[in-house]
Design a protein around this motif. Sequence first.
Motif, PDB file in Angstrom:
ATOM      1  N   ARG A   2       7.419   1.967  -8.418  1.00 21.59           N
ATOM      2  CA  ARG A   2       6.113   2.023  -7.735  1.00 21.59           C
ATOM      3  C   ARG A   2       5.675   0.724  -7.101  1.00 21.59           C
ATOM      4  O   ARG A   2       4.635   0.552  -6.355  1.00 21.59           O
ATOM      5  CB  ARG A   2       5.016   2.444  -8.745  1.00 21.59           C
ATOM      6  N   GLU A   3       6.403  -0.410  -7.369  1.00 24.10           N
ATOM      7  CA  GLU A   3       6.036  -1.559  -6.923  1.00 24.10           C
ATOM      8  C   GLU A   3       6.528  -1.966  -5.489  1.00 24.10           C
ATOM      9  O   GLU A   3       7.319  -1.580  -4.944  1.00 24.10           O
ATOM     10  CB  GLU A   3       6.767  -2.639  -7.858  1.00 24.10           C
ATOM     11  N   THR A   4       5.393  -2.555  -4.783  1.00 21.18           N
ATOM     12  CA  THR A   4       5.500  -2.954  -3.522  1.00 21.18           C
ATOM     13  C   THR A   4       6.509  -4.304  -3.477  1.00 21.18           C
ATOM     14  O   THR A   4       6.567  -5.073  -4.520  1.00 21.18           O
ATOM     15  CB  THR A   4       4.449  -3.352  -2.770  1.00 21.18           C
ATOM     16  N   PRO A   5       6.949  -4.629  -2.456  1.00 25.53           N
ATOM     17  CA  PRO A   5       7.761  -5.927  -2.337  1.00 25.53           C
ATOM     18  C   PRO A   5       6.921  -7.124  -2.626  1.00 25.53           C
ATOM     19  O   PRO A   5       7.541  -8.026  -3.467  1.00 25.53           O
ATOM     20  CB  PRO A   5       8.292  -5.910  -0.665  1.00 25.53           C
ATOM     21  N   GLU A   6       6.028  -7.185  -2.555  1.00 23.99           N
ATOM     22  CA  GLU A   6       4.860  -8.241  -2.909  1.00 23.99           C
ATOM     23  C   GLU A   6       4.708  -8.201  -4.558  1.00 23.99           C
ATOM     24  O   GLU A   6       4.705  -9.263  -5.232  1.00 23.99           O
ATOM     25  CB  GLU A   6       3.550  -8.214  -2.128  1.00 23.99           C
ATOM     26  N   GLU A   7       4.563  -6.982  -5.156  1.00 23.45           N
ATOM     27  CA  GLU A   7       4.374  -6.933  -6.492  1.00 23.45           C
ATOM     28  C   GLU A   7       5.648  -7.392  -7.119  1.00 23.45           C
ATOM     29  O   GLU A   7       5.597  -8.155  -8.010  1.00 23.45           O
ATOM     30  CB  GLU A   7       4.195  -5.485  -6.762  1.00 23.45           C
TER      31      GLU A   7
END
Length: 175
Positions: A2-7
């Motif tokens: 579920r993580e974004t590239p930023e996360e």
Amino acid sequence: MRETPEELEGLQALLDASLSRSTSHLRSIVTENTLSAEQLTRILTGMCTLALSTVTAKGEPRISGVDGHFLHGKWHFGTARGAAKARHLAARPAASAAHLRGEDLGVFTHGTVEILNPQDGEPAPDWPDLLAYFKDFYGDDLFDWDNDVVYYRLHPHWMTAYAPDITKLTAESRS
């Protein structure tokens, strides 16, 4: 995942910084067996039992088990609103959590909790999405979600993840 590239980037920076600030003893054990942020988020799916440590008013440590969900690069967990750990965290929001799978995986986290659904306050902006996830996972009618349970997000200031056989773990997480 579920993580974004930023996360993922933030989680990787945390893992790297945590390892660099660790003792030489810990680094000698985990350096060659450390998981990347991407590997960690692929392995930590669904519910992961956490050993959660809180501190009493007398400064005594307490440990208990909680259902941990690793979402968006952070641990999320809940407990009954009247539980001792809920009182501890309301007064002293520092916490540590460990997720172990025998000798195959160790994830250790220290940080500060945020209450996601306070009884008498505004919920976290992402609480509706998290609540939908938890209701989907546990069932819509398992609790009185507004009154029975309190959920937390552990904002880590230190985290490390150790797996002696990363290939084995990543293969198991795909099956």
